[in-house]
Design a protein around this motif. Sequence first.
Motif, short mmCIF file in Angstrom:
data_model
loop_
_atom_site.label_atom_id
_atom_site.label_comp_id
_atom_site.label_asym_id
_atom_site.label_seq_id
_atom_site.Cartn_x
_atom_site.Cartn_y
_atom_site.Cartn_z
N PRO A 379 0.83 -1.21 0.00
CA PRO A 379 0.00 0.00 0.00
C PRO A 379 0.86 1.26 0.00
O PRO A 379 2.06 1.18 0.24
N MET A 568 -0.61 -12.91 -4.06
CA MET A 568 -1.74 -12.00 -4.15
C MET A 568 -3.06 -12.66 -3.74
O MET A 568 -4.05 -11.98 -3.54
N ARG A 569 -3.07 -13.99 -3.61
CA ARG A 569 -4.29 -14.65 -3.10
C ARG A 569 -4.22 -14.86 -1.60
O ARG A 569 -5.20 -15.20 -0.97
N VAL A 573 -2.49 -10.77 2.62
CA VAL A 573 -2.17 -9.72 1.67
C VAL A 573 -3.45 -9.02 1.22
O VAL A 573 -3.52 -7.79 1.16
N VAL A 574 -4.46 -9.83 0.92
CA VAL A 574 -5.74 -9.24 0.50
C VAL A 574 -6.24 -8.28 1.57
O VAL A 574 -6.72 -7.19 1.28
N TYR A 577 -4.75 -4.87 1.64
CA TYR A 577 -5.17 -4.06 0.50
C TYR A 577 -6.61 -3.62 0.58
O TYR A 577 -6.95 -2.48 0.33
N LEU A 578 -7.48 -4.56 0.89
CA LEU A 578 -8.91 -4.25 0.77
C LEU A 578 -9.63 -4.21 2.12
O LEU A 578 -10.78 -3.82 2.19
N GLY A 579 -8.99 -4.60 3.17
CA GLY A 579 -9.69 -4.67 4.45
C GLY A 579 -10.07 -6.12 4.72
O GLY A 579 -10.19 -6.93 3.81
N LYS A 580 -10.26 -6.43 5.97
CA LYS A 580 -10.45 -7.81 6.39
C LYS A 580 -11.68 -8.48 5.81
O LYS A 580 -11.63 -9.60 5.32
N TYR A 582 -13.29 -8.12 3.15
CA TYR A 582 -13.23 -8.46 1.74
C TYR A 582 -12.44 -9.75 1.54
O TYR A 582 -12.74 -10.54 0.66
N GLN C 193 -7.96 4.99 -1.85
CA GLN C 193 -7.48 3.71 -2.35
C GLN C 193 -7.87 2.57 -1.41
O GLN C 193 -7.82 1.41 -1.79
N ASN C 194 -8.25 2.92 -0.20
CA ASN C 194 -8.72 1.91 0.73
C ASN C 194 -10.17 1.57 0.36
O ASN C 194 -11.13 2.16 0.84
N VAL C 195 -10.32 0.58 -0.53
CA VAL C 195 -11.59 0.31 -1.20
C VAL C 195 -12.71 0.02 -0.21
O VAL C 195 -13.78 0.59 -0.29
N LEU C 196 -12.42 -0.86 0.72
CA LEU C 196 -13.50 -1.31 1.58
C LEU C 196 -14.04 -0.18 2.43
O LEU C 196 -15.26 0.01 2.55
N ARG C 229 -11.70 -6.68 -7.72
CA ARG C 229 -10.70 -7.57 -7.15
C ARG C 229 -9.48 -7.62 -8.05
O ARG C 229 -8.33 -7.53 -7.62
N LEU C 233 -5.79 -6.47 -7.01
CA LEU C 233 -4.89 -7.57 -6.64
C LEU C 233 -4.32 -8.27 -7.85
O LEU C 233 -3.37 -9.04 -7.73
N VAL C 235 -5.60 -10.65 -9.39
CA VAL C 235 -5.99 -12.08 -9.44
C VAL C 235 -7.51 -12.20 -9.38
O VAL C 235 -8.19 -11.25 -8.98
#
Lengths: 584, 283, 235
Positions: A379, A568-569, A573-574, A577-580, A582, C193-196, C229, C233, C235
């Motif tokens: 990030p 990335m899976r 890591v996810v 990036y996106l929050g828990k 997600y 950028q913090n999507v959630l 997604r 990411l 993926v």
Amino acid sequence: MAVNAARDLPKAAAAAAIVALAFLPMAKMPAFYESFIYLIFFWVSLSTSWALLSGFAGYFSLGHAAFFGVGVYTTAALTTQFGVPFLVTVPIAALLAALLAAGIGAVVFRLRRLRGELFALLTLAVTFVIATIILNTPIDGGGGVFMSAVPLPALMSTPTGTIYILGFAMCVLTLATAWWVVHSRLGLGLFAIHDDEDVAEAKGVPTFRYKIAAFALSAAIAGAVGGIHAMYVGFITVAGTFELTVGLYVVLMSVLGGARHWLGPAIGATAITALLYAFISGGEAIMGRAIVGLILIAAILWLPDGVIPAFQAWLKRRRVAPVATRAEVAPVVPTTAPQISEHSILQVRGVTKRFGGLQALAGVDLDVHEGEIFGLVGPNGSGKTTLINVISGFYPLSSGTITLDGAEIGRDPAHEIARRGVARTYQIPRPFANMTVLDNVALCATFGGPVRSKAEIRDEARHWIGFTGLGGKEDVLPAGLNLHERKFLELARALAARPKLLLLDEVLSGLNPTEIDNAIRLVRAIRAQGATIVFVEHLMRAVVELSDRVAVLNEGKLFALGKPREVMRDPRVVSIYLGKAYAA
Amino acid sequence: MPSGTLLGQALISGVLAGGMYGLLALGLSLSWGLLRLVNLSHFALAFLAAYLTYELGTTYHVAPWWAAAMVVPVMLMIGLAQHWLFDRFKVNELASLLITFSFAVILEVAIQLYWTADYRRFETHYSTMSIKVGAFYIPVLELALCMVAGVLAWGTWLWLRKTYVGKALRAAAEDADIAAAYGVDHKKLAYLLSGMGAAYAAIAGTFIALIATLAPAQIWAWLGVVFAVVIIGRLGNPLGALLAGMLIGASESIAMAIFAPAWAPVVSFSVLIAILLWDPEWL
Amino acid sequence: MLLEARNLHIGYGDATAIWDVSLDVDAGEIVSVIGPNGAGKTTLINAMAGLLRCRKGELRFDGTDMTSVRAHGYCGHGIALVPEGRRLFAKMSVEENLELGCYLAAARVHRQQSLDRVYGLFPILREKRNQPAGELSGGQQQMVAIGRALMARPRIVLFDEPSLGLAPTIVDDMFDIIARVRQDGAAVLLVEQNVLKALDVADRAYVLEQGRIVSTGLPADLLQQPHIREAYLGV
């Protein structure tokens, strides 16, 4: 033939002018004219010497009078107090002035902040201090120095003729030096320093050494000019020698003519001296000063780069523009399969970097294998670009070690790291704005790569310009490129240094999808040429597509490492990036 | 070593002389610190004001303070016109330095054409007046100068600190874009500040006329030391400028009393060099 | 509509960063623009705050054409920016930074009331009000930046990456504040950028990629899109 004639004409004219000027004293013209032309030589030499550092490298000095004055007083003191022959004192004057400049430079050039107007004022302050010291010591003593008893060597039949020929020799020497510097490695480095000193250092230019060299050379010439001028003046005072206007006139003359061109200061100096003299002989000396002032204001407002660059631009516009053959940016894709060895070319161990209270890197360990494409993601604020800056030597390490091919480089200056084979690109392209595409790339080949002849370097630069699809744009200035092309120029510059390790900082950001596909192909092609690549990237599609391995940084630490798809899976890591939620 | 009385008198004279450095530094510090314009013509404007005060006083017998009231608006207009040029051509720091140098040369020539290169002295009955405090003499004009400089420096400092316009100017000097996003019209404020700088030059000029001997070349006499004062007092800080001026004035005066008068210039520049090397972030 | 952008093209020099973007924010709404780094989010929001000129297209605020308004005129219409990286006036005190927010006369008359409100939201700022803003921690600086925007009594607040460089717990606080801002009556346009987080707080959202809006809709629907997604990411 016609082309040759056009090219040789200036040379022939210059040679004729040199011969004519050298034999002018034989013509037995009135001493008045000899003095006048001597003054032109004087100002040409002085302003050209100023431009060696201040014009070429952009370190504006207002204290040129200091070095000139040291020269004047060296000759004055040595001839009158120690009976040293006048001609012997001139090289000594040059040497002392150069030593003073080198001493000042050794202190001042270490501080990054002392650029621009601060450097200008610091040099001005040095001038006042030196003037005061000379005034209060037996060098001058406050009463001034009479030079009338000093014998002048009889180089010509009259004293004014002798002064004339000495001034002339100095002037030719100075212009030759300026021409040589412009066409040498030193000049190339100085121009790069002028445009962007940090990038110059990162491309392998030893900026500290070059600045000192240019400063010393500039001061040496000013010192020698001062030595000769002492004889011309006859009666020397501190007030007259260290006059504020000396330091400002050389600036104005150079700026008027074009401070970045070796001949620019000479043009400006000739024009202003002639103009002032015309008014003096007309009995209107002070009006002359005012007119010069007006001309300078107009020149700075309308011709900020000076007369010569403006003239060159005009010539260029007049020439019929060649039909722009816009080469498509589509690099050749090589077919050789990548060779990744287990040998790690780059080892990062326990690297930390603090900025004040902020821990940007909190102990990073990494191994990059020879021949691989290594993705660096994370990030914003996770320390990716800081890591690139630390590896390339832009930031000093706080602690830890970095080894390249077994050699510790963590504490080397950036230009040394560049020479050892590390090249980098900048996220926002930082080309040298006043250099053509070809010069931009050639500079990086000159300072980053192995020692080669000029012709070989040009060929190499052209090769990489073609390789990145910029063929046909060699003579364009960076401002004439679009963002996409400037990104590729960044790559061409990095490649021209033939790096072992290439650090790419977000080469894809700001590009459209087609351009991204091109860039991805290009990165593959670069690897196929044998370079190891570490790249920072936000565009995950590209990271997954390109990398052999990926490292994820988070809060200044290595967070995950492995094959791109697996990393990335990874739910951890996810989550960063996106929050828990997600990730679940 | 000189006597205590002599040193004390040197200290007082130095501080008072430093008031002039501070007053001249005030306008320079504002335009350099807050507008990023280095204005060498500030000195020429001050001398033009001084000559006008002299002319009004000697030819038309106008009292100095009435002369100042007339000269200030004139200088204000010149300052605004000069700023228009900077604004129109988007001049940067270095170019502003070169342009204002040229402008100063032109003003110097204009002064010399009208008033000739002869030394001029505006004698008033204040010139020789002084107050005796204990063993020390305090010249009245210098004291008045320091009081005016003090009021201006303090007032400007308060204005920058306490008013919205002052805060807006300081904010715009740090980040003009964001200041604009909150409604600050930087262009307009820059004219205001440039006008103020020129007015300060005019006030300094009135005192120059009363205290100093006038000659066109004297324009350049204070340039070096005042620039040192501007930097030592920190750019854009009016109180700093005045205090630095007095500090430098006092140290020069003491250096003169202990060593020789000619050593004085070393003081300010040594302090300046030391500061820049010790803390390059000083500005 | 409060804020209406139609077919905007924005760029720096010769590089175009935003192509043909249309976007609306209604009064009292929170709208998020998400997208990877380098997508042009900051460029877009800077143009809405008047810091950048639009090349082409229309930008209207409450019916007024904003493309002809000079940069310092945007605030007076009721637009306040919380810029990326906070961009405080570092040498000035916390309170002075806040006061700059109410520089314009209309907001200045409510100075005390606005200050009380900001100090109510961020009590720590009252304690630090005489400290130079540059000496505060990242989270506190973000509070000052938000406070400065609120001092202008805006009708819309533009947030540019409010979570950037902040610790996770502070990020949560920031998003609570964004929700509070809306409760107090201002609309919010948020770029993140913090999507959630950005989707969680928003009423509607746009997805910006490489300078173009590629998707728009309700947060819950966008979250289901595999495209998002992939964009983040790979993926």
